[in-house]
Scaffold this motif. Structure first.
Motif, PDB file in Angstrom:
ATOM      1  N   GLN A  77       0.832  -1.210   0.000  1.00 55.98           N
ATOM      2  CA  GLN A  77       0.000   0.000   0.000  1.00 55.98           C
ATOM      3  C   GLN A  77       0.862   1.253   0.000  1.00 55.98           C
ATOM      4  N   ILE A  78       1.915   1.235   0.837  1.00 54.90           N
ATOM      5  CA  ILE A  78       2.770   2.421   0.936  1.00 54.90           C
ATOM      6  C   ILE A  78       3.450   2.693  -0.403  1.00 54.90           C
ATOM      7  N   GLU A  79       3.918   1.621  -1.029  1.00 53.38           N
ATOM      8  CA  GLU A  79       4.556   1.797  -2.341  1.00 53.38           C
ATOM      9  C   GLU A  79       3.592   2.420  -3.339  1.00 53.38           C
ATOM     10  N   ASN A  80       2.337   1.969  -3.292  1.00 54.13           N
ATOM     11  CA  ASN A  80       1.318   2.511  -4.198  1.00 54.13           C
ATOM     12  C   ASN A  80       1.100   3.999  -3.962  1.00 54.13           C
ATOM     13  N   ILE A  81       1.006   4.363  -2.659  1.00 55.53           N
ATOM     14  CA  ILE A  81       0.788   5.773  -2.328  1.00 55.53           C
ATOM     15  C   ILE A  81       1.959   6.616  -2.799  1.00 55.53           C
ATOM     16  N   LYS A  82       3.183   6.070  -2.588  1.00 55.57           N
ATOM     17  CA  LYS A  82       4.379   6.790  -3.012  1.00 55.57           C
ATOM     18  C   LYS A  82       4.336   7.090  -4.500  1.00 55.57           C
ATOM     19  N   LYS A  83       3.819   6.123  -5.265  1.00 58.14           N
ATOM     20  CA  LYS A  83       3.769   6.309  -6.721  1.00 58.14           C
ATOM     21  C   LYS A  83       2.782   7.407  -7.105  1.00 58.14           C
ATOM     22  N   THR A  84       1.642   7.471  -6.377  1.00 57.19           N
ATOM     23  CA  THR A  84       0.584   8.398  -6.788  1.00 57.19           C
ATOM     24  C   THR A  84       0.825   9.823  -6.321  1.00 57.19           C
ATOM     25  N   THR A  85       1.459  10.017  -5.161  1.00 57.92           N
ATOM     26  CA  THR A  85       1.688  11.386  -4.683  1.00 57.92           C
ATOM     27  C   THR A  85       3.173  11.639  -4.460  1.00 57.92           C
ATOM     28  N   ALA A  86       3.506  12.916  -4.457  1.00 59.78           N
ATOM     29  CA  ALA A  86       4.884  13.289  -4.178  1.00 59.78           C
ATOM     30  C   ALA A  86       5.040  13.672  -2.709  1.00 59.78           C
ATOM     31  N   ASP A  87       3.929  13.740  -1.985  1.00 55.50           N
ATOM     32  CA  ASP A  87       3.974  14.170  -0.587  1.00 55.50           C
ATOM     33  C   ASP A  87       4.538  13.089   0.316  1.00 55.50           C
ATOM     34  N   ASN A  88       4.895  13.521   1.529  1.00 56.43           N
ATOM     35  CA  ASN A  88       5.336  12.546   2.521  1.00 56.43           C
ATOM     36  C   ASN A  88       4.139  11.777   3.064  1.00 56.43           C
ATOM     37  N   ILE A  89       4.434  10.554   3.532  1.00 61.09           N
ATOM     38  CA  ILE A  89       3.387   9.730   4.122  1.00 61.09           C
ATOM     39  C   ILE A  89       3.599   9.715   5.629  1.00 61.09           C
ATOM     40  N   THR A  90       2.535   9.802   6.377  1.00 59.12           N
ATOM     41  CA  THR A  90       2.660   9.747   7.825  1.00 59.12           C
ATOM     42  C   THR A  90       2.077   8.434   8.339  1.00 59.12           C
ATOM     43  N   LEU A  91       2.895   7.698   9.130  1.00 61.42           N
ATOM     44  CA  LEU A  91       2.406   6.482   9.770  1.00 61.42           C
ATOM     45  C   LEU A  91       2.274   6.764  11.256  1.00 61.42           C
ATOM     46  N   ASP A  92       1.081   6.633  11.766  1.00 61.29           N
ATOM     47  CA  ASP A  92       0.846   6.974  13.172  1.00 61.29           C
ATOM     48  C   ASP A  92       0.718   5.705  14.010  1.00 61.29           C
ATOM     49  N   PHE A  93       1.798   5.423  14.762  1.00 58.39           N
ATOM     50  CA  PHE A  93       1.789   4.257  15.646  1.00 58.39           C
ATOM     51  C   PHE A  93       1.608   4.670  17.095  1.00 58.39           C
ATOM     52  N   SER A  94       1.072   5.838  17.317  1.00 59.27           N
ATOM     53  CA  SER A  94       1.065   6.359  18.687  1.00 59.27           C
ATOM     54  C   SER A  94       0.178   5.534  19.612  1.00 59.27           C
ATOM     55  N   ARG A  95      -0.770   4.763  19.048  1.00 59.43           N
ATOM     56  CA  ARG A  95      -1.604   3.944  19.921  1.00 59.43           C
ATOM     57  C   ARG A  95      -1.095   2.501  20.055  1.00 59.43           C
ATOM     58  N   LEU A 134      12.007   0.298  12.365  1.00 60.25           N
ATOM     59  CA  LEU A 134      13.274   0.941  12.037  1.00 60.25           C
ATOM     60  C   LEU A 134      13.358   1.229  10.544  1.00 60.25           C
ATOM     61  N   TYR A 135      12.839   0.287   9.766  1.00 58.12           N
ATOM     62  CA  TYR A 135      12.842   0.438   8.315  1.00 58.12           C
ATOM     63  C   TYR A 135      11.996   1.645   7.902  1.00 58.12           C
ATOM     64  N   PHE A 136      10.829   1.817   8.539  1.00 53.56           N
ATOM     65  CA  PHE A 136       9.992   2.981   8.251  1.00 53.56           C
ATOM     66  C   PHE A 136      10.688   4.262   8.658  1.00 53.56           C
ATOM     67  N   GLU A 137      11.311   4.226   9.837  1.00 56.95           N
ATOM     68  CA  GLU A 137      11.942   5.427  10.380  1.00 56.95           C
ATOM     69  C   GLU A 137      13.040   5.928   9.451  1.00 56.95           C
ATOM     70  N   LYS A 138      13.736   4.971   8.804  1.00 54.45           N
ATOM     71  CA  LYS A 138      14.858   5.364   7.963  1.00 54.45           C
ATOM     72  C   LYS A 138      14.406   5.860   6.585  1.00 54.45           C
ATOM     73  N   ASP A 139      13.161   5.544   6.213  1.00 59.88           N
ATOM     74  CA  ASP A 139      12.656   5.952   4.897  1.00 59.88           C
ATOM     75  C   ASP A 139      12.369   7.455   4.919  1.00 59.88           C
ATOM     76  N   LYS A 140      13.015   8.193   4.008  1.00 62.96           N
ATOM     77  CA  LYS A 140      12.912   9.659   4.080  1.00 62.96           C
ATOM     78  C   LYS A 140      11.507  10.171   3.754  1.00 62.96           C
ATOM     79  N   ARG A 141      10.772   9.388   2.992  1.00 63.85           N
ATOM     80  CA  ARG A 141       9.444   9.873   2.600  1.00 63.85           C
ATOM     81  C   ARG A 141       8.358   9.483   3.599  1.00 63.85           C
ATOM     82  N   ILE A 142       8.787   8.797   4.644  1.00 57.00           N
ATOM     83  CA  ILE A 142       7.785   8.398   5.645  1.00 57.00           C
ATOM     84  C   ILE A 142       8.046   9.134   6.940  1.00 57.00           C
ATOM     85  N   LYS A 143       6.981   9.695   7.468  1.00 54.86           N
ATOM     86  CA  LYS A 143       7.068  10.341   8.775  1.00 54.86           C
ATOM     87  C   LYS A 143       6.417   9.391   9.766  1.00 54.86           C
TER      88      LYS A 143
END
Lengths: 253, 356
Positions: free
Chosen positions: B26-44, B57-66
């Motif tokens: 899903q994330i790869e798909n979103i990356k293809k469609t938009t140029a914006d950053n993606i936010t993953l909220d794991f706060s809960r 850790l893999y998400f954290e290192k990805d520059k396009r993912i917040k």
């Protein structure tokens, strides 16, 4: 036979593999007629120490005296005379796979004595029945279980009636009953024949049953040498953990 | 997991690794469609497994993912980073130049141990000629049977075929010049000086050289050599010397067989194909065959026999690792023995050719 005579003396023994120090300035005395156990956690240098004493490895520095003679400075022929008075049981048995059990046990007698063949066979039979392996007389080592191989190796080690007997992990991989039997046998040999016995092991039960004195190696250093009571009194953290004397281990139980 | 507007994903309390393949897709798909950053909220997110940490850790290192992490994740992630922060290089990871230097050094030290071993083996073998002590009774005879007697059929067959083929190919050429009779010289000299010793040595290196290496390396790994040593039995005396004695006797004998059978192969071609009469072939052969040729042939085969045993023993004693090491020792010993045999042969042939 003098009691408390030092049969093996080691002074400042240091050993290295490449640049790694395996034994660091080990000094110890082993007395005639005692059961001396070398113990410690894995990788502590126990087997390396044993191999140095029996001359399979050469140390960087230090001195090893067996029967009061420095073995490191002597000629091969002279050292072989000492080896004839020593028996060693290796971890995996180290039987020669190309020979039947009885030939394996008979090897030292065949090569170092001029006894007639019939006498050699009788001695072999006696030693094999001592370790409860009469039925294995004509088998090949590959037909034996691990515990049986160890017992054959013990028979081979005692076939020349040695003065010192070395064991490398005698009860590793044995079930508790067989291990206990082996310990009984070790004690019997010590009492009946007055053999000095040096054992490398980390089997707790076995140590408690047989040890007169222990040497505790930690990363190649001699951190304790004495009886088990003294070891308990020494109150060393690692040893307490090893023997299960520490609070931490008790809590886990 | 729910997707709030396009680029923000908010996750539940539980996050397990089973969900991960679909999520990454899903994330790869979103990356293809938009140029914006993606936010993953794991706060809960409070419950997650150990594999999930690696994914965080893999998400954290990805520059396009917040990423927004709960305190639990932050704590475990710190622990995880601490655990993976060690050098994964092994001493085996070296540059090409370093490995070249290491190979040269390795060869040097191997050569050194080989020379020391050879000196010891010669010493004990020479003593073993006069003194039976320190080896199993009948072991030299047993080794002769294994390395010599059992190799006779194969050597017989192969040297016959080589003699036959060699003569056939040469006969076709010689015939054109009417030089039929010289086939005898060619096959006699060729077999005795070169082919006979080489065929015997190569076959024996393949049969017995590898066997020696495999036997000794297995004995080393199972501590049998150590056991011999502490029984005051020298492994060189007990294991190597009988082989050395047996081989020194057997290989020259096998070479004689190879020579004779090879010449017999030439005889067949000479008589049947070139029409030489048998007694002419034999007379010519006997006159060509000087004792000096035999001396060269046997000298070569004795040297080859020593090389084969010493190289087999060298790779056997220096085995490293378990079952794989035994295989390597056997292979290397055959390759090295055949190489050494052919090199020595070339060297000796040159010396004999020009000096005498």
């Amino acid at each position: 036979m003098m009691q408390n005579e030092n049969i093996i003396q080691i002074r400042d023994l240091t050993a290295k593999y490449d640049d790694r120090i395996i034994l660091d300035n080990i000094s110890l005395n082993i007395r005639r007629g005692e059961v001396f156990v070398i113990l410690g956690s894995s990788g502590g240098g126990k087997t390396t120490l044993l191999k140095h004493i029996i001359g399979l490895l050469k140390p960087v520095s230090g001195e090893i005296n067996i029967f009061g003679k420095n073995t490191l400075s002597m000629e091969l022929e002279e050292f072989e005379e000492i080896l004839k008075k020593i028996g060693v049981q290796f971890q995996g048995g180290a039987l020669l796979n190309s020979m039947e059990v009885w030939e394996n046990v008979a090897m030292p007698l065949e090569h170092h004595t001029r006894l007639p063949v019939s006498t050699i066979r009788n001695i072999v039979k006696q030693k094999l029945s001592l370790v409860n392996l009469k039925h294995a007389y004509r088998l090949f080592p590959s037909e034996l279980s691990g515990g049986m191989k160890k017992r054959v190796a013990l028979a081979r080690a005692i076939v020349m009636d040695p003065e010192i007997l070395f064991f490398d992990e005698p009860s590793a991989g044995l079930d508790p009953i067989t291990a206990a039997e082996l310990d009984e046998l070790i004690l019997e040999l010590q009492k009946k024949l007055g053999i000095t016995i040096v054992v490398v092991t980390h089997e707790l039960e076995s140590i408690k049953r047989i040890a007169d004195r222990v040497l505790y190696l930690q990363k190649g250093k001699n951190i304790f040498c004495g009886t088990l009571e003294e070891a308990k009194a020494a109150d060393n953290d690692e040893m307490n953990q090893f023997f299960g004397w520490s609070e931490k281990v008790k809590r886990h139980k | 997991m729910q997707i709030q507007n396009e680029n923000i994903m908010v996750f539940d309390e539980d996050f397990y690794v089973q969900q991960i393949d679909r999520l990454i897709e899903q994330i790869e798909n979103i990356k293809k469609t938009t140029a914006d950053n993606i936010t993953l909220d794991f706060s809960r997110t409070k419950n997650f497994d150990t594999l999930a940490i690696a994914i965080f850790l893999y998400f954290e290192k990805d520059k396009r993912i917040k990423t927004i992490f709960s305190q639990e994740i932050i704590n475990d992630l710190a622990e995880f980073k601490k655990n993976i922060a060690f050098d994964e290089k092994s001493s085996g990871d070296v540059s090409a130049f370093e490995s070249l230097v290491m190979k040269v050094n390795d060869f040097q030290s191997q050569l050194k141990t080989f020379i020391i071993l050879s000196a010891d083996v010669f010493h004990y073998s020479l003593r073993a000629v006069f003194n039976k002590e320190g080896r199993k009774a009948g072991s030299v005879y047993q080794q002769m049977l294994l390395m010599g007697n059992n190799a006779v059929p194969i050597i017989f067959l192969l040297s016959f075929l080589i003699g036959l083929i060699l003569s056939l190919q040469s006969a076709a050429q010689l015939r054109q010049f009417g030089a039929n009779i010289y086939l005898v010289d060619l096959i006699v000299i060729g077999m005795i000086l070169e082919m006979g010793p080489i065929i015997a040595a190569v076959i024996v290196a393949g049969r017995s050289g590898s066997a020696i290496a495999a036997e000794i390396s297995t004995m080393k790994i199972t501590e049998e050599l150590d056991a011999l040593q502490v029984m005051a039995l020298n492994p060189l005396k007990y294991v190597v010397a009988p082989k050395m004695l047996a081989m020194t006797v057997c290989l020259p004998m096998l070479t004689i067989i190879a020579n004779m059978v090879g010449i017999f192969g030439g005889f067949i071609i000479g008589v049947l194909y070139l029409g030489l009469s048998p007694d002419i072939f034999i007379n010519r052969a006997v006159s060509v065959m000087t004792l000096y040729f035999w001396y060269q042939s046997l000298l070569k085969s004795v040297l080859f026999s020593w090389l084969i045993v010493l190289i087999g023993a060298h790779f056997g004693f220096n085995v490293k690792g378990g079952a794989e090491g035994v295989g390597k020792a056997a292979t290397s010993s055959v390759v090295a023995a055949i190489f050494a045999v052919i090199m020595t042969d070339a060297f000796l042939s040159l010396i004999f050719y020009f000096e005498f």
